[in-house]
Write a protein that holds these residues in place. Sequence first.
Motif, PDB file in Angstrom:
ATOM      1  N   PRO A 259       0.811  -1.237   0.000  1.00 14.93           N
ATOM      2  CA  PRO A 259       0.000   0.000   0.000  1.00 14.93           C
ATOM      3  C   PRO A 259       0.835   1.274   0.000  1.00 14.93           C
ATOM      4  O   PRO A 259       0.314   2.343  -0.371  1.00 14.93           O
ATOM      5  N   ASN A 260       2.091   1.197   0.415  1.00 11.13           N
ATOM      6  CA  ASN A 260       2.938   2.389   0.470  1.00 11.13           C
ATOM      7  C   ASN A 260       3.808   2.555  -0.771  1.00 11.13           C
ATOM      8  O   ASN A 260       4.620   3.487  -0.837  1.00 11.13           O
ATOM      9  N   ASP A 261       3.648   1.680  -1.734  1.00 10.73           N
ATOM     10  CA  ASP A 261       4.442   1.787  -2.958  1.00 10.73           C
ATOM     11  C   ASP A 261       4.024   3.047  -3.723  1.00 10.73           C
ATOM     12  O   ASP A 261       2.827   3.336  -3.840  1.00 10.73           O
ATOM     13  N   PRO A 262       4.978   3.818  -4.239  1.00  6.23           N
ATOM     14  CA  PRO A 262       4.626   5.066  -4.951  1.00  6.23           C
ATOM     15  C   PRO A 262       3.814   4.837  -6.227  1.00  6.23           C
ATOM     16  O   PRO A 262       3.247   5.796  -6.773  1.00  6.23           O
ATOM     17  N   ARG A 263       3.734   3.598  -6.704  1.00  6.69           N
ATOM     18  CA  ARG A 263       2.975   3.324  -7.930  1.00  6.69           C
ATOM     19  C   ARG A 263       1.508   2.988  -7.670  1.00  6.69           C
ATOM     20  O   ARG A 263       0.754   2.714  -8.609  1.00  6.69           O
ATOM     21  N   VAL A 264       1.086   3.015  -6.417  1.00  5.89           N
ATOM     22  CA  VAL A 264      -0.300   2.701  -6.086  1.00  5.89           C
ATOM     23  C   VAL A 264      -1.277   3.635  -6.802  1.00  5.89           C
ATOM     24  O   VAL A 264      -2.285   3.171  -7.362  1.00  5.89           O
ATOM     25  N   PRO A 265      -1.043   4.965  -6.812  1.00  6.99           N
ATOM     26  CA  PRO A 265      -1.979   5.840  -7.546  1.00  6.99           C
ATOM     27  C   PRO A 265      -2.082   5.471  -9.033  1.00  6.99           C
ATOM     28  O   PRO A 265      -3.179   5.536  -9.609  1.00  6.99           O
ATOM     29  N   GLU A 266      -0.963   5.092  -9.639  1.00  2.53           N
ATOM     30  CA  GLU A 266      -0.994   4.685 -11.043  1.00  2.53           C
ATOM     31  C   GLU A 266      -1.816   3.415 -11.220  1.00  2.53           C
ATOM     32  O   GLU A 266      -2.590   3.285 -12.180  1.00  2.53           O
ATOM     33  N   ALA A 267      -1.658   2.482 -10.274  1.00  2.00           N
ATOM     34  CA  ALA A 267      -2.438   1.236 -10.334  1.00  2.00           C
ATOM     35  C   ALA A 267      -3.926   1.532 -10.220  1.00  2.00           C
ATOM     36  O   ALA A 267      -4.748   0.925 -10.918  1.00  2.00           O
ATOM     37  N   GLU A 268      -4.295   2.478  -9.347  1.00  2.00           N
ATOM     38  CA  GLU A 268      -5.706   2.835  -9.188  1.00  2.00           C
ATOM     39  C   GLU A 268      -6.280   3.391 -10.492  1.00  2.00           C
ATOM     40  O   GLU A 268      -7.405   3.060 -10.893  1.00  2.00           O
ATOM     41  N   LYS A 269      -5.522   4.258 -11.151  1.00  2.00           N
ATOM     42  CA  LYS A 269      -5.976   4.837 -12.421  1.00  2.00           C
ATOM     43  C   LYS A 269      -6.130   3.764 -13.484  1.00  2.00           C
ATOM     44  O   LYS A 269      -7.085   3.787 -14.284  1.00  2.00           O
ATOM     45  N   LEU A 270      -5.196   2.820 -13.504  1.00  2.00           N
ATOM     46  CA  LEU A 270      -5.258   1.750 -14.494  1.00  2.00           C
ATOM     47  C   LEU A 270      -6.469   0.851 -14.255  1.00  2.00           C
ATOM     48  O   LEU A 270      -7.131   0.412 -15.203  1.00  2.00           O
ATOM     49  N   ILE A 271      -6.761   0.585 -12.986  1.00  2.00           N
ATOM     50  CA  ILE A 271      -7.950  -0.219 -12.664  1.00  2.00           C
ATOM     51  C   ILE A 271      -9.213   0.498 -13.132  1.00  2.00           C
ATOM     52  O   ILE A 271     -10.113  -0.115 -13.728  1.00  2.00           O
ATOM     53  N   THR A 272      -9.276   1.810 -12.889  1.00  2.00           N
ATOM     54  CA  THR A 272     -10.436   2.596 -13.323  1.00  2.00           C
ATOM     55  C   THR A 272     -10.603   2.517 -14.836  1.00  2.00           C
ATOM     56  O   THR A 272     -11.715   2.322 -15.352  1.00  2.00           O
ATOM     57  N   ALA A 273      -9.482   2.671 -15.560  1.00  2.00           N
ATOM     58  CA  ALA A 273      -9.538   2.620 -17.023  1.00  2.00           C
ATOM     59  C   ALA A 273      -9.951   1.236 -17.511  1.00  2.00           C
ATOM     60  O   ALA A 273     -10.733   1.106 -18.468  1.00  2.00           O
ATOM     61  N   LEU A 274      -9.437   0.203 -16.854  1.00  2.00           N
ATOM     62  CA  LEU A 274      -9.777  -1.168 -17.242  1.00  2.00           C
ATOM     63  C   LEU A 274     -11.254  -1.458 -17.009  1.00  2.00           C
ATOM     64  O   LEU A 274     -11.922  -2.082 -17.846  1.00  2.00           O
TER      65      LEU A 274
END
Length: 334
Positions: A259-274
């Motif tokens: 949860p503290n990985d700096p790429r979490v926000p990017e993962a959230e955006k990708l999930i939304t797009a998917l």
Amino acid sequence: MSFRSVRVLLAAAFLLALPLQAPAPLIYRPGEGWTYEPVGGEGRWQQPRAKDQLEVAQVAFDKKAYGLALKAARRVVQVWPLSDFAPRAQYLVARCYEAMGKDEKAFKEYQKLLEKQPKIANFDEILQRQFEIANQYLAGKWFKWGPIPIFASMGRTAKMFGDIVKTGPYSAVAPQAQLNIGAAEEQRKMFGFKTPDYPAAIAAYDVAADRYYDRPAVAADAMFRAGLAWQKQAQMPDRDPSTAKQAIARFTDFMALYPNDPRVPEAEKLITALKSDQARGAFDIARYYEKRHKWNGARIYYNEVLLLDPHSSYATEARQRIDQLQSRIRGSGG
């Protein structure tokens, strides 16, 4: 005999008596192959003992006379393969190839050494050299046919990293080498066109995540890369609908575990797009059924839109279509 014949014979005898300079002859020795050696120097670099032969190789290598060093070191390996000096000689063979810019040959010679001598003292150093060579090919260096560069090959590159991992699965370079297998598979090309092998890349990343779970930086990177590979595969024209689900699952696991990985926000955006892409796909199928008056089929897929992405613009329209379909379904008797 005529006077002219006598003169010809005397001239021939004179020519044969003259010292002739010839180019370096091609010498063949069983177990050693063909080598060029200067006239008068044939065999001078050869020594009767493995230790002395290795010394010739080492001195030549230190003087950057790599051709002589290679020849002398290779002779130790071929003539005295079971001696205590053979491993060092094999190492020099690989170092010579590397110094001469023949990196693929160097990699293979290092590999031979590690397979025969897995407990060699400089094991880690050799793996590091192999890793650096493989990274050059990952960056796009061309493989050669003889002296001629012919093409870059991510298939060969992936195999190089695979050899590194196979030889030293828990070495310092193995985690990154395992990740680089996946990177190479994603960069595959054929006839200049990109043809990524996403399933092979995902498999490589999964191995990295499972094997190196105790190294959070590696495992997190592997899981995120696997999610990206699934997401890229979901964008392919001939995609399987399940690929988007797999991508969402990987990104979801990634966020839960790191949860503290700096790429979490990017993962959230990708999930939304998917999810939005999945909703659009379900909406298109629903419209297909509706146009053909398949009311129940249309309703099922409109509901799927709501489940996949309830906050999307597709969901808003899907709710409206469901309301309109209800009366039609009742009117048709089901």
